[in-house]
Design a protein around this motif. Structure first.
Motif, mmCIF file in Angstrom:
data_model
loop_
_atom_site.group_PDB
_atom_site.id
_atom_site.type_symbol
_atom_site.label_atom_id
_atom_site.label_comp_id
_atom_site.label_asym_id
_atom_site.label_seq_id
_atom_site.Cartn_x
_atom_site.Cartn_y
_atom_site.Cartn_z
ATOM 1 N N VAL A 196 0.859 -1.193 0.000
ATOM 2 C CA VAL A 196 0.000 0.000 0.000
ATOM 3 C C VAL A 196 0.894 1.241 0.000
ATOM 4 C CG1 VAL A 196 -1.804 1.297 1.188
ATOM 5 C CG2 VAL A 196 -1.803 -1.215 1.255
ATOM 6 N N LYS A 244 -4.448 6.804 -1.703
ATOM 7 C CA LYS A 244 -3.671 5.573 -1.591
ATOM 8 C C LYS A 244 -3.772 4.766 -2.879
ATOM 9 C CE LYS A 244 -4.587 4.899 3.385
ATOM 10 N NZ LYS A 244 -5.125 3.940 4.391
ATOM 11 N N THR A 246 -3.151 0.489 -3.865
ATOM 12 C CA THR A 246 -2.866 -0.844 -3.330
ATOM 13 C C THR A 246 -2.648 -1.825 -4.468
ATOM 14 O OG1 THR A 246 -4.243 -0.385 -1.390
ATOM 15 C CG2 THR A 246 -3.709 -2.696 -1.841
#
Length: 279
Positions: A196, A244, A246
């Motif tokens: 992440v 973010k 991932t």
């Protein structure tokens, strides 16, 4: 007054006598100023050619002003050409100054980037959620103790860089590659980890140069990355501030391996961080 003291009288020129020739027009300065002014102005529009624009612009301005002086004295007739050459010379000088400022600024920024690349942006350790500071110290280093080392990270720990870029790697879990997966060797085991990347800074982060590698076992043999329809795509694009991204990765490891070292390098200006994962 006597006849000998009288001034001689001259009559009009007789037929066939030539008149004094006219003063020739010297237009070379104006033409030269125009040509040099054009070349200097064009040079000023090209990066890193500010020095040529300054030299030609200065010469064009001097020639143009000299040419205007000849026009006023009646020695030249190309007033428009001379004036245009002088104006273009001045424009070239202005462009050379602007180009010099922009060039020096670009060089300064490039030097800063080189210095950053040479030193590397270091990361501090942020323990995984629920892990006490004492436990984090037992794992290798507490937050701040790992600063500059880029190592000593365990599953779930976060590497926090100076620009607030955060990278977290999960604990490994068994993974079953597809039939046509690349990077998997028959007889080896495959493990999946989740990476992440969180951008806690104020500028967008480009993931183009972000790389993820792994080594397995005490001998640190290269753990091939596995590519199939589920894993291996990697990061792409940019991550905006506060966002973010991932990505799942899978690695191939010998069956006897008990640990997996995952190394993530965010880019050229960052130090790589490593996670020591138990298999």
């Amino acid at each position: 007054m006597s006849h000998s003291m009288q001034q001689p009288q001259y009559g009009p020129p007789q037929f066939g006598q030539q008149a004094p020739p006219p003063v020739p027009m010297r237009n070379g300065l104006g033409t030269a100023a125009l040509v040099l002014g054009i070349i200097g102005t064009v040079s000023g529009l090209i990066p890193f050619f500010f020095w040529l624009a300054g030299i030609l612009g200065l010469i064009a301005l001097i020639l143009g002003l000299s040419g205007r002086g000849r026009v006023k004295r009646g020695e030249a007739a190309n007033k428009g050409v001379t004036t245009t050459g002088a104006i273009l010379g001045l424009v070239a000088l202005i462009l050379s100054v602007v180009g010099a400022v922009l060039t020096f600024k670009a060089v300064d920024e490039a030097v800063d980037e080189i210095n950053k690349a040479a030193t590397g942006t270091t990361a501090s350790k942020e323990p995984a959620a629920g892990k006490s500071d004492g436990a984090a110290k037992g794992d290798g280093a507490a937050k701040g103790d790992a600063k500059g080392k880029g190592a000593g990270l365990a599953a779930g720990d976060t590497a926090v860089y100076d620009d607030d870029l955060k990278i977290t790697v999960s604990a490994p879990k068994a993974y079953t590659p597809s039939e046509f997966a690349a990077g998997h060797t028959a007889g080896n085991k495959a493990y999946e980890v989740t990476v992440v990347v969180e951008n806690g800074g104020k500028k967008k982060f480009d993931t183009t140069l972000l790389t993820t590698d792994a080594r397995a076992g005490k001998d640190g043999v290269n753990a091939e990355q596995i590519f199939d329809e589920k894993v291996g795509s990697g990061f792409s694009g940019t991550i905006l501030p506060g966002k973010k991204s991932t990505v799942r990765f899978a690695f191939d490891a010998p069956t006897a391996a008990k640990e997996l070292t995952v190394e993530v390098s965010p880019g050229l200006t960052y130090d790589a961080s490593q996670w020591e994962l138990k298999l």
